[in-house]
Scaffold this motif. Sequence first.
Motif, PDB file in Angstrom:
ATOM      1  N   ASP A  88       0.800  -1.278  -0.171  1.00 48.16           N
ATOM      2  CA  ASP A  88       0.011   0.044   0.163  1.00 48.16           C
ATOM      3  C   ASP A  88       0.743   1.184  -0.138  1.00 48.16           C
ATOM      4  OD1 ASP A  88      -1.731   1.996   0.375  1.00 48.16           O
ATOM      5  OD2 ASP A  88      -2.706   1.030   2.107  1.00 48.16           O
ATOM      6  N   LEU A  89       0.952   1.903  -1.158  1.00 47.07           N
ATOM      7  CA  LEU A  89       1.678   3.211  -1.148  1.00 47.07           C
ATOM      8  C   LEU A  89       1.263   4.226  -0.261  1.00 47.07           C
ATOM      9  CD1 LEU A  89       2.405   3.426  -5.125  1.00 47.07           C
ATOM     10  CD2 LEU A  89       4.228   3.109  -3.187  1.00 47.07           C
ATOM     11  N   VAL A  90       0.067   4.560   0.131  1.00 46.63           N
ATOM     12  CA  VAL A  90      -0.389   5.459   0.891  1.00 46.63           C
ATOM     13  C   VAL A  90       0.067   5.179   2.179  1.00 46.63           C
ATOM     14  CG1 VAL A  90      -2.471   6.616   1.993  1.00 46.63           C
ATOM     15  CG2 VAL A  90      -2.372   5.946  -0.544  1.00 46.63           C
ATOM     16  N   PHE A  91       0.057   3.951   2.490  1.00 52.08           N
ATOM     17  CA  PHE A  91       0.340   3.304   3.870  1.00 52.08           C
ATOM     18  C   PHE A  91       1.844   3.621   3.975  1.00 52.08           C
ATOM     19  CE2 PHE A  91      -0.041  -0.423   7.234  1.00 52.08           C
ATOM     20  CZ  PHE A  91       0.463   0.418   8.149  1.00 52.08           C
ATOM     21  N   LEU A  92       2.622   3.310   3.062  1.00 51.41           N
ATOM     22  CA  LEU A  92       3.958   3.507   3.066  1.00 51.41           C
ATOM     23  C   LEU A  92       4.442   4.967   3.156  1.00 51.41           C
ATOM     24  CD1 LEU A  92       6.412   0.988   2.898  1.00 51.41           C
ATOM     25  CD2 LEU A  92       6.678   1.656   0.658  1.00 51.41           C
ATOM     26  N   LYS A  93       4.017   5.434   2.467  1.00 47.06           N
ATOM     27  CA  LYS A  93       4.204   7.310   2.637  1.00 47.06           C
ATOM     28  C   LYS A  93       3.985   7.749   3.945  1.00 47.06           C
ATOM     29  CE  LYS A  93       1.398  10.570   1.517  1.00 47.06           C
ATOM     30  NZ  LYS A  93       0.670  11.575   0.863  1.00 47.06           N
ATOM     31  N   SER A  94       2.904   7.216   4.594  1.00 52.11           N
ATOM     32  CA  SER A  94       2.245   7.693   5.780  1.00 52.11           C
ATOM     33  C   SER A  94       3.301   7.299   6.832  1.00 52.11           C
ATOM     34  CB  SER A  94       1.109   7.016   6.279  1.00 52.11           C
ATOM     35  OG  SER A  94      -0.023   7.674   4.997  1.00 52.11           O
ATOM     36  N   VAL A  95       3.825   6.230   6.782  1.00 54.64           N
ATOM     37  CA  VAL A  95       4.658   5.560   7.839  1.00 54.64           C
ATOM     38  C   VAL A  95       6.002   6.358   7.789  1.00 54.64           C
ATOM     39  CG1 VAL A  95       6.039   3.669   8.524  1.00 54.64           C
ATOM     40  CG2 VAL A  95       3.810   3.199   7.985  1.00 54.64           C
ATOM     41  N   VAL A 230       2.247  10.306  -4.331  1.00 55.94           N
ATOM     42  CA  VAL A 230       1.217   9.787  -3.838  1.00 55.94           C
ATOM     43  C   VAL A 230       0.251  10.549  -3.102  1.00 55.94           C
ATOM     44  CG1 VAL A 230       0.415   7.682  -2.324  1.00 55.94           C
ATOM     45  CG2 VAL A 230       2.386   7.598  -3.607  1.00 55.94           C
ATOM     46  N   ALA A 231      -0.929  10.743  -3.408  1.00 58.11           N
ATOM     47  CA  ALA A 231      -1.913  11.694  -2.761  1.00 58.11           C
ATOM     48  C   ALA A 231      -2.482  10.808  -1.611  1.00 58.11           C
ATOM     49  CB  ALA A 231      -3.047  11.934  -3.636  1.00 58.11           C
ATOM     50  N   GLY A 232      -2.860  11.871  -0.600  1.00 60.08           N
ATOM     51  CA  GLY A 232      -3.726  11.018   0.828  1.00 60.08           C
ATOM     52  C   GLY A 232      -2.659  10.469   1.726  1.00 60.08           C
ATOM     53  N   TRP A 233      -3.551  10.338   2.841  1.00 60.34           N
ATOM     54  CA  TRP A 233      -2.969   9.763   3.966  1.00 60.34           C
ATOM     55  C   TRP A 233      -3.487   8.624   4.393  1.00 60.34           C
ATOM     56  CZ3 TRP A 233       1.886  11.596   4.832  1.00 60.34           C
ATOM     57  CH2 TRP A 233       2.047  12.891   4.453  1.00 60.34           C
ATOM     58  N   HIS A 234      -2.677   7.726   5.403  1.00 55.95           N
ATOM     59  CA  HIS A 234      -3.484   6.471   5.751  1.00 55.95           C
ATOM     60  C   HIS A 234      -4.786   6.558   6.531  1.00 55.95           C
ATOM     61  CE1 HIS A 234      -3.464   2.011   6.355  1.00 55.95           C
ATOM     62  NE2 HIS A 234      -3.266   2.265   7.228  1.00 55.95           N
TER      63      HIS A 234
END
Length: 457
Positions: A88-95, A230-234
């Motif tokens: 999950d790219l959004v999850f990865l960016k958020s972490v 990547v748009a958005g947050w987890h």
Amino acid sequence: MTTISVKGGPNPVPGARQVYALAWPMTLKAIFLHGTVVIDGFLLSSLGEGALAAMGLAAALGGIVLGVIFAFSHAMQIRTAQAFGGGDLVFLKSVLASGLAVSLGIGVLGVAMILIWGGSLIGALAPTPEIAHQAQLYLSIFTIVIMGEAVGQSIASFFNGCSRSKLPLYGYLLSVPINVGSSIVLIHGHLGLPAFGVAGAAMGSAIAITVQATFWSLLLLRTNDHLRRVAGWHNTTFLPTVKRHIRFALPIAATFVSATLATHVCSLIYANMSLNGFAAMTLIAPWNLLAGQVAMQWTQATGILVAQLLGKRTPEDVLDRFLSRAWMGAFVTAGIVSMIFLAMCLSLDWIYPNLEGETRAILFGFLPILLVIQFPRATNAICGNTLRAAGDTVYVMHIFVWTQWAFRVPATALLVLYFDAPAFWILSLFLWEEVLKFPAFHRRLWRGDWKRSDVSG
């Protein structure tokens, strides 16, 4: 939800080979990390005990902040593995963003506290005004190291969680020679530069950490620049995402901080032992720290792979097969550590020729404990890292905190201050602590709930 096909991740049923590929760079990195402190002490030893005292005092205060940063970075490593396993790219960016924000926040808060109260605290603890002056100068420069590690350790943990553990190792292969070379030049005033003494050691560390953090930042941009798009947050927005990250990380960080504090408290109690016993306990501590990295990093690598497999929603039978293979590997690494201690104890006359015979005899008497303890320690660590990977962080924290503060610390005080027990029995408390952890860890793991954990939240 934006997902990716994770390239370079573990096979559907990873085994000991995948754990080894992840663990050996982490082991070398940990040895470099802890060995740097030994090198700084060696380089300053020629300036006398006053210089060593100044560095030790300043490093102890700065090390508290670094310890908290390292504790949260370990939690980020597990959280990254969960996101990486799920693709999950959004999850990865958020972490990544949350981990950096938390780590930088700790660094800024720690530096602010050092700048506000560090001087007065050092002045109260230092034995002489000259040592206090040198320690304050060292600590003011060391704040650069703290901020560099706040960035660098987050990136290194992100790489580890993505099964790219060689990338952090490259940073240490670059920074350690820079640290040694620049410290020698700045401490003693070579190449036409003035001799900065104790401050030169801090300058060398600051230069090395700055280079290391910059190198890792460039690697991050090169390997994961796509995350910026990547748009958005987890968790909808950034603030709830950071709060969720802190909730996950806090019990893990508390576990590591508790272990550090318990170790320091016990070390203060050891000072009341006989001189030879205290010397033996002091000498065995760095051996435990460095040699233990072989098994400890294996179990941490196992936890990373478990987190990735849980992120992929891997079937329970696959998880069981992987963990059984990793467990066998943990026993092998425990055996290797035992052999390291056997070789050390058989070589005491060569390693420590100037020690009194009684101190060497006490060290050799530690051998049965050092041989046996590696196996329950390794299997407990497999359980702990597996449960953390599944999000069962609070339970693991309780096991560590209660066995440390309800057993080891008071038992150490009792044996040292009241019974004046020999050093052998003091060291044996570490073995009994592992014995106490054993049923609590294994009962929880064998229950099997961790295999059904949803780590995507």
